[in-house]
Enzyme design. Structure first.
Site, PDB file in Angstrom:
ATOM      1  N   LYS A 204       0.864  -1.190   0.000  1.00 62.32           N
ATOM      2  CA  LYS A 204       0.000   0.000   0.000  1.00 62.32           C
ATOM      3  C   LYS A 204       0.892   1.228   0.000  1.00 62.32           C
ATOM      4  O   LYS A 204       1.780   1.361   0.852  1.00 62.32           O
ATOM      5  CB  LYS A 204      -0.889  -0.003   1.252  1.00 62.32           C
ATOM      6  CG  LYS A 204      -1.706   1.281   1.417  1.00 62.32           C
ATOM      7  CD  LYS A 204      -2.663   1.211   2.593  1.00 62.32           C
ATOM      8  CE  LYS A 204      -3.396   2.525   2.764  1.00 62.32           C
ATOM      9  NZ  LYS A 204      -4.458   2.470   3.773  1.00 62.32           N
TER      10      LYS A 204
HETATM   11  C1  5RP Z   1      -1.822   4.279   7.258  1.00 61.75           C
HETATM   12  C2  5RP Z   1      -2.919   3.502   6.706  1.00 61.75           C
HETATM   13  C3  5RP Z   1      -4.268   3.872   7.073  1.00 61.75           C
HETATM   14  O1  5RP Z   1      -5.134   2.802   6.892  1.00 61.75           O
HETATM   15  C4  5RP Z   1      -4.625   5.002   6.180  1.00 61.75           C
HETATM   16  O2  5RP Z   1      -3.940   6.151   6.566  1.00 61.75           O
HETATM   17  C5  5RP Z   1      -6.043   5.286   6.216  1.00 61.75           C
HETATM   18  O3  5RP Z   1      -6.525   5.721   5.036  1.00 61.75           O
HETATM   19  P1  5RP Z   1      -6.680   7.247   4.580  1.00 61.75           P
HETATM   20  O4  5RP Z   1      -5.333   7.898   4.636  1.00 61.75           O
HETATM   21  O5  5RP Z   1      -7.190   7.064   3.175  1.00 61.75           O
HETATM   22  O6  5RP Z   1      -7.678   7.934   5.443  1.00 61.75           O
HETATM   23  O7  5RP Z   1      -2.733   2.611   5.959  1.00 61.75           O
HETATM   24  O8  5RP Z   1      -1.308   3.500   8.257  1.00 61.75           O
END
Ligand code: 5RP
Length: 294
Positions: A204
């Site tokens: 991710k």
């Molecule tokens: C960071 C992550 C969180 O799940 C992510 O930040 C959450 O999603 P968004 O930034 O889209 O609100 O992976 O640890």
């Protein structure tokens, strides 16, 4: 016990039909074991090879978060529109019915809060038995490349990968960005490739310039993070660009649950990810659903 005598030994080998070509729909997983592939198929839709993940693990660092004050009210409603929930075991066990029966990216790293200036020091907060007990489709572990906690976060990731490999559970390596951390193409090229080489089955990361290079150099699927809330059309544009440039899906949080209409936003993201809608069409769709035309 079955009869030993008089059994028919053959019926039809269908010798005129070739076995199907083995092209597994998840990048880099062609040679994975059956159980691993089964779990990856809960994450990446076999029909499109793509995924819509909803991230609502924010509470593990931020506590109650705008839009997520009531997990039990907000989250189950979005279930029909996503492929995967990314969340902590506490949120899942308390607020998601087990009949959800879709992919689960179980947040397995923990260790600091927004009160900490340097949030790069985490530990593995879930043991493998509990990940199995929860039927996790993958374990999500955050890494902090270039930050003070780099080494220990890499160790966390490698331990999760080793444990997951023993039981056929993939690991999602999350590239963290922080206040003092870079957000350049060079940084994302480095971090995503490192995580894949450590053995992460999915990575991710954030969208950036030359994103297609980041995707090309990463031998496993990349799901793109959402980040801070931006207007809905901008979030859809980012998702669209990421998909066109090779992302295998999105893993969004705030841009869905903080949207004016989270359900409509989820549906619109799904159109971009699984049905190749461009951002303009998707935004029109979002507005139509929001205004209940569709
Ligand atoms: C960071 C992550 C969180 O799940 C992510 O930040 C959450 O999603 P968004 O930034 O889209 O609100 O992976 O640890």
């Amino acid at each position: 016990m079955a009869d030993k005598d008089g059994n028919q030994l053959e019926k039809d080998y269908h010798l005129d039909i070739r076995p199907p070509k083995q092209n597994f729909h998840v990048k880099g997983a062609e040679h994975a074991d059956w159980g691993m592939k089964d779990r990856l198929s809960r994450i990446f839709n076999p029909a499109t090879g793509k995924t819509v993940m909803l991230a609502f693990d924010h509470g593990y660092i931020m506590g109650s978060t705008a839009g997520l004050e009531r997990l039990d009210l907000v989250v189950p409603k979005l279930a029909p529109e996503v492929d995967v929930f990314m969340a902590t075991r506490g949120a899942i066990r308390t607020c998601v019915p087990p009949t959800f029966n879709k992919g689960l990216a179980l947040r397995c790293s923990a260790g600091s809060s927004v009160l900490d200036d340097d949030m790069s020091h985490e530990v593995i907060g879930v043991n493998i038995e509990d990940a199995i007990r929860m039927n996790a489709s993958c374990m999500a572990v955050q890494t902090f490349i270039g930050a003070p906690g780099e080494k220990s976060s890499i160790e966390n990731l490698c331990k999760a990968i080793d444990a997951g490999n023993r039981y056929g559970i993939p690991t999602l390596g999350v590239v963290a960005v922080g206040k003092q951390m870079e957000r350049t193409t060079k940084f994302f090229l480095l971090a995503t490739r490192m995580l894949a080489e450590f053995g992460a089955h999915i990575v991710k990361t954030y969208y950036c310039d030359d994103f297609e290079k980041v995707v090309a150099a990463c031998p496993v699927p990349i799901v793109v993070a959402g980040g801070k809330k931006v207007p809905e059309d901008e979030a859809l544009e980012m998702a669209y660009k990421a998909m066109v440039e090779g992302a295998a899906g999105v893993d969004m949080g705030r841009n869905i649950f903080q949207a004016e209409d989270p359900l409509a936003m989820c549906k619109a993201i799904g159109k971009v990810v699984h049905e190749n809608y461009n951002s303009k069409l998707a935004y029109q769709f979002y507005r139509d659903v929001k205004n209940k035309i569709k």
